[in-house]
Enzyme design. Sequence first.
Site, PDB file in Angstrom:
ATOM      1  N   GLU A  25       0.824  -1.211   0.000  1.00 33.41           N
ATOM      2  CA  GLU A  25       0.000   0.000   0.000  1.00 33.41           C
ATOM      3  C   GLU A  25       0.860   1.263   0.000  1.00 33.41           C
ATOM      4  OE1 GLU A  25      -3.000   0.246  -0.703  1.00 33.41           O
ATOM      5  OE2 GLU A  25      -3.655  -1.829  -0.498  1.00 33.41           O
ATOM      6  N   TYR A 108      -5.894   6.557   4.290  1.00 30.21           N
ATOM      7  CA  TYR A 108      -6.114   5.501   3.293  1.00 30.21           C
ATOM      8  C   TYR A 108      -5.320   4.241   3.651  1.00 30.21           C
ATOM      9  CZ  TYR A 108      -5.557   2.455  -0.537  1.00 30.21           C
ATOM     10  OH  TYR A 108      -5.499   1.298  -1.265  1.00 30.21           O
ATOM     11  N   ASP A 126      -9.562   5.360  -2.272  1.00 33.99           N
ATOM     12  CA  ASP A 126      -8.502   5.795  -3.176  1.00 33.99           C
ATOM     13  C   ASP A 126      -9.149   6.377  -4.433  1.00 33.99           C
ATOM     14  OD1 ASP A 126      -9.450   3.588  -4.506  1.00 33.99           O
ATOM     15  OD2 ASP A 126      -7.500   2.629  -4.780  1.00 33.99           O
TER      16      ASP A 126
END
Length: 337
Positions: A25, A108, A126
């Site tokens: 990520e 996020y 996102d």
Amino acid sequence: MPWRVDPVDSKAGKRPDPYFIWMSEVMLQQTTVAAVKEYFRKFTTIWPTVHDLAAAEDADVMAAWAGLGYYARARNLLKCARVVVNDHGGAFPDSYDTLLTLPGVGPYTAAAVASIAFNRKATVLDGNVERVMARMHDIHDPLPGVKPVLMQYAETFTPNGRAGDYAQAVMDLGATICTPKNPACGICPWRDPCAARVAGTAAELPKKTPKKKTPIRLGYVYVARRDDGAWLLETRPEKGLLGGMLAFPSSDWSDDPTPDPPIDTEWIDSGYEARHTFTHFHLRLKIMTADVANPTSPDRGHFVNHNEFSPTALPTAMRKVFDLIPRRDATIENKAR
Ligand code: SF4
């Protein structure tokens, strides 16, 4: 994707490695899956656990990250690994709120790790999810201002169970079906309730506030080689662009840069200009070159022996500088023989 758990294994109760999910990520921020895969494999081969990464040398991690861009991510990756090892016993926290306290982990990434790695209810938002939400509700207000509204919609979609599967599914939907151009509404599982499909507005959503024109900054970059072939390089300051990365010394980058050579010697304008685009500006670096004797003491930076220098350790902007000086390099190679 190498960080994911196969659906069959997932159904059998296998959970993904939080270290892998976190690393993927962080790498995926502002970067495509295709570009990330190779770096992910490299990092998890060299540093297979968070303990290995926490014990790594800063310079090795920065060199391994070279080319992936947004170098603050690499510095935070290392800081975060050390916090996980030193403050959390080497185990990633499983709650959104605690994940948010880790270096480089924003809303996020915290939501992605909490949901995908630990199956905790947390909402990912996102660019792909923003697009899906704007279209599902036919929202025409522009990004980024409309983001909180899209977040509220995304929260209402997030289920209590199988949060990890849902997070990956909605992001995949945006990446593969609800694509920016030509969304494949005919095969979309949400085609019936989708308001933009009904209104015929899907392809124009989400709307975005027009960007200001990207400014251009100028600078000088200094490529000095000693007569034994060693290159003059410096590690850039931790704070700022390309922070902590190996680079050729350069001047300030501005509208009107002041020449700032790292050695008092005769510098030659190579006639080449390296161009690179950062998020907020275009950079144009005029390449200055110099041949110097061994020994020479630079005012800043240090000489790196030719056989210890790997251009792959340079960030892309500096790699472009390197790639523009092959003829001079060949001349020095010949001299050194
Ligand atoms: S129906 Fe079309 S616009 Fe709506 S979510 Fe699916 S792919 Fe996107």
